[in-house]
Design a protein around this motif. Structure first.
Motif, PDB file in Angstrom:
ATOM      1  N   ALA A  76     -11.246  -8.449 -13.495  1.00 45.96           N
ATOM      2  CA  ALA A  76     -12.455  -8.983 -14.115  1.00 45.96           C
ATOM      3  C   ALA A  76     -13.155 -10.011 -13.235  1.00 45.96           C
ATOM      4  O   ALA A  76     -14.312 -10.338 -13.476  1.00 45.96           O
ATOM      5  N   CYS A  77     -12.485 -10.504 -12.217  1.00 38.70           N
ATOM      6  CA  CYS A  77     -13.081 -11.528 -11.361  1.00 38.70           C
ATOM      7  C   CYS A  77     -14.308 -11.027 -10.623  1.00 38.70           C
ATOM      8  O   CYS A  77     -15.121 -11.828 -10.166  1.00 38.70           O
ATOM      9  N   LEU A  78     -14.468  -9.720 -10.495  1.00 42.72           N
ATOM     10  CA  LEU A  78     -15.645  -9.211  -9.795  1.00 42.72           C
ATOM     11  C   LEU A  78     -16.937  -9.611 -10.481  1.00 42.72           C
ATOM     12  O   LEU A  78     -17.995  -9.620  -9.868  1.00 42.72           O
ATOM     13  N   ALA A  79     -16.872  -9.979 -11.755  1.00 43.11           N
ATOM     14  CA  ALA A  79     -18.076 -10.414 -12.443  1.00 43.11           C
ATOM     15  C   ALA A  79     -18.693 -11.608 -11.731  1.00 43.11           C
ATOM     16  O   ALA A  79     -19.908 -11.789 -11.727  1.00 43.11           O
ATOM     17  N   ALA A  80     -17.869 -12.434 -11.108  1.00 46.26           N
ATOM     18  CA  ALA A  80     -18.361 -13.607 -10.400  1.00 46.26           C
ATOM     19  C   ALA A  80     -19.194 -13.232  -9.182  1.00 46.26           C
ATOM     20  O   ALA A  80     -20.041 -14.008  -8.744  1.00 46.26           O
ATOM     21  N   MET A 109     -14.901 -10.300  -1.327  1.00 48.90           N
ATOM     22  CA  MET A 109     -13.742  -9.429  -1.550  1.00 48.90           C
ATOM     23  C   MET A 109     -12.511 -10.249  -1.914  1.00 48.90           C
ATOM     24  O   MET A 109     -11.671  -9.809  -2.697  1.00 48.90           O
ATOM     25  N   THR A 110     -12.413 -11.447  -1.368  1.00 45.98           N
ATOM     26  CA  THR A 110     -11.276 -12.313  -1.657  1.00 45.98           C
ATOM     27  C   THR A 110     -11.336 -12.854  -3.075  1.00 45.98           C
ATOM     28  O   THR A 110     -10.385 -12.717  -3.842  1.00 45.98           O
ATOM     29  N   ILE A 111     -12.454 -13.464  -3.444  1.00 43.59           N
ATOM     30  CA  ILE A 111     -12.525 -14.060  -4.783  1.00 43.59           C
ATOM     31  C   ILE A 111     -12.643 -12.997  -5.868  1.00 43.59           C
ATOM     32  O   ILE A 111     -12.316 -13.255  -7.022  1.00 43.59           O
ATOM     33  N   GLU A 114      -3.534  -8.097   8.053  1.00 40.56           N
ATOM     34  CA  GLU A 114      -4.954  -7.791   7.913  1.00 40.56           C
ATOM     35  C   GLU A 114      -5.274  -6.348   8.313  1.00 40.56           C
ATOM     36  O   GLU A 114      -6.207  -5.751   7.794  1.00 40.56           O
ATOM     37  N   GLY A 115      -4.481  -5.781   9.191  1.00 45.02           N
ATOM     38  CA  GLY A 115      -4.710  -4.398   9.608  1.00 45.02           C
ATOM     39  C   GLY A 115      -4.603  -3.390   8.476  1.00 45.02           C
ATOM     40  O   GLY A 115      -5.117  -2.284   8.582  1.00 45.02           O
ATOM     41  N   THR A 116      -3.947  -3.763   7.384  1.00 51.89           N
ATOM     42  CA  THR A 116      -3.823  -2.856   6.242  1.00 51.89           C
ATOM     43  C   THR A 116      -4.725  -3.244   5.076  1.00 51.89           C
ATOM     44  O   THR A 116      -4.734  -2.561   4.062  1.00 51.89           O
ATOM     45  N   TRP A 117      -5.482  -4.320   5.233  1.00 56.15           N
ATOM     46  CA  TRP A 117      -6.356  -4.750   4.142  1.00 56.15           C
ATOM     47  C   TRP A 117      -7.335  -3.652   3.750  1.00 56.15           C
ATOM     48  O   TRP A 117      -7.924  -2.985   4.597  1.00 56.15           O
ATOM     49  N   LEU A 118      -7.454  -3.447   2.460  1.00 61.22           N
ATOM     50  CA  LEU A 118      -8.467  -2.592   1.842  1.00 61.22           C
ATOM     51  C   LEU A 118      -8.382  -1.134   2.279  1.00 61.22           C
ATOM     52  O   LEU A 118      -9.379  -0.426   2.330  1.00 61.22           O
ATOM     53  N   THR A 119      -7.144  -0.687   2.578  1.00 64.72           N
ATOM     54  CA  THR A 119      -6.916   0.708   2.972  1.00 64.72           C
ATOM     55  C   THR A 119      -6.466   1.570   1.793  1.00 64.72           C
ATOM     56  O   THR A 119      -6.018   2.690   1.986  1.00 64.72           O
ATOM     57  N   GLY A 120      -6.593   1.058   0.579  1.00 62.91           N
ATOM     58  CA  GLY A 120      -6.242   1.845  -0.597  1.00 62.91           C
ATOM     59  C   GLY A 120      -4.752   1.815  -0.857  1.00 62.91           C
ATOM     60  O   GLY A 120      -3.986   1.212  -0.106  1.00 62.91           O
ATOM     61  N   ARG A 154     -23.247  -4.994 -11.627  1.00 64.79           N
ATOM     62  CA  ARG A 154     -24.082  -6.185 -11.800  1.00 64.79           C
ATOM     63  C   ARG A 154     -24.082  -7.120 -10.587  1.00 64.79           C
ATOM     64  O   ARG A 154     -24.702  -8.177 -10.629  1.00 64.79           O
ATOM     65  N   MET A 155     -23.396  -6.728  -9.528  1.00 68.68           N
ATOM     66  CA  MET A 155     -23.432  -7.545  -8.305  1.00 68.68           C
ATOM     67  C   MET A 155     -24.863  -7.598  -7.780  1.00 68.68           C
ATOM     68  O   MET A 155     -25.639  -6.664  -7.978  1.00 68.68           O
ATOM     69  N   SER A 156     -25.176  -8.662  -7.086  1.00 64.80           N
ATOM     70  CA  SER A 156     -26.499  -8.738  -6.455  1.00 64.80           C
ATOM     71  C   SER A 156     -26.514  -7.801  -5.245  1.00 64.80           C
ATOM     72  O   SER A 156     -25.473  -7.534  -4.633  1.00 64.80           O
ATOM     73  N   GLU A 157     -27.690  -7.329  -4.893  1.00 63.86           N
ATOM     74  CA  GLU A 157     -27.802  -6.453  -3.730  1.00 63.86           C
ATOM     75  C   GLU A 157     -27.345  -7.140  -2.444  1.00 63.86           C
ATOM     76  O   GLU A 157     -26.636  -6.529  -1.630  1.00 63.86           O
ATOM     77  N   PRO A 158     -27.703  -8.414  -2.231  1.00 68.18           N
ATOM     78  CA  PRO A 158     -27.200  -9.067  -1.016  1.00 68.18           C
ATOM     79  C   PRO A 158     -25.663  -9.104  -0.961  1.00 68.18           C
ATOM     80  O   PRO A 158     -25.078  -8.941   0.105  1.00 68.18           O
ATOM     81  N   ASP A 159     -25.022  -9.313  -2.101  1.00 71.47           N
ATOM     82  CA  ASP A 159     -23.562  -9.315  -2.121  1.00 71.47           C
ATOM     83  C   ASP A 159     -23.013  -7.929  -1.804  1.00 71.47           C
ATOM     84  O   ASP A 159     -22.043  -7.784  -1.064  1.00 71.47           O
ATOM     85  N   MET A 160     -23.637  -6.894  -2.357  1.00 70.59           N
ATOM     86  CA  MET A 160     -23.211  -5.521  -2.075  1.00 70.59           C
ATOM     87  C   MET A 160     -23.312  -5.222  -0.581  1.00 70.59           C
ATOM     88  O   MET A 160     -22.416  -4.623   0.004  1.00 70.59           O
ATOM     89  N   ARG A 161     -24.410  -5.647   0.024  1.00 72.34           N
ATOM     90  CA  ARG A 161     -24.622  -5.397   1.454  1.00 72.34           C
ATOM     91  C   ARG A 161     -23.644  -6.203   2.309  1.00 72.34           C
ATOM     92  O   ARG A 161     -23.142  -5.713   3.315  1.00 72.34           O
ATOM     93  N   ALA A 162     -23.351  -7.417   1.892  1.00 68.21           N
ATOM     94  CA  ALA A 162     -22.386  -8.235   2.633  1.00 68.21           C
ATOM     95  C   ALA A 162     -21.001  -7.593   2.589  1.00 68.21           C
ATOM     96  O   ALA A 162     -20.290  -7.553   3.605  1.00 68.21           O
TER      97      ALA A 162
END
Length: 168
Positions: free
Chosen positions: A6-10, A45-47, A67-73, A122-130
């Motif tokens: 649920a933290c992604l709401a932030a 991605m962290t928060i 870090e080499g395995t971060w976000l690899t599913g 509901r993320m902002s577009e700048p956040d999505m692009r970042a």
């Protein structure tokens, strides 16, 4: 167990603390204090708790995961009444689509749980692009994750069982 889905709401409110930056890829406001859109994406991605599901072993080892395995599913499934789903390899996903396609996906996707798409939408577009730029900066790594398994089939991988108990 800590699951920060649920933290992604932030993430959607981060744009309010952004400053304008100019880059070769167009204007992408970024989180105050971030040196680049990539750094802002890393922060988001962290928060947002993205590593909890999208980085293998993170729920157990946390920031000790290389870090080499971060976000690899992850091949660890999330099973519930919808079937079994798997956290995608985001580093491979962004290699296959453009930044604009990424933004459109995050705005409109309503895929299977437990991914909190209602918050991501509901993320902002700048956040999505970042986030896209951060994921691209990591480069491709890992393998694709398993396809979702329908509710009437047993997954061939370990999984968390997410079934409500004692509902009225």
């Amino acid at each position: 167990m800590r699951i920060a889905l649920a933290c992604l709401a932030a993430c959607g409110v981060l744009a309010a603390g952004c400053t304008d930056t100019r880059g070769s890829g167009g204007d992408v406001p970024q989180v105050s204090g971030a040196a680049s859109p990539e750094e802002a994406g890393r922060y988001i991605m962290t928060i947002g708790g993205c590593h909890d599901c999208h980085t293998p072993g993170f729920l157990v080892s946390g920031w000790e995961v290389p870090e080499g395995t971060w976000l690899t599913g992850s091949p660890l499934g999330w099973r519930g009444p919808w079937g079994t789903t798997y956290a995608k390899n985001l580093r491979l996903t962004v290699q296959e689509i453009t930044e604009d396609q990424w933004v459109e996906m995050l705005r409109t996707r309503t895929a299977l749980p437990p991914m909190p798409w209602m918050n991501v939408n509901r993320m902002s577009e700048p956040d999505m692009r970042a986030v896209y730029r951060y994921l691209r900066s990591l480069g491709p790594a890992g393998e694709p994750t398993p396809a979702p398994v329908p509710p009437d089939q047993e997954p061939g991988t370990p999984f968390f069982l997410l079934v409500p108990q004692e509902l009225p």
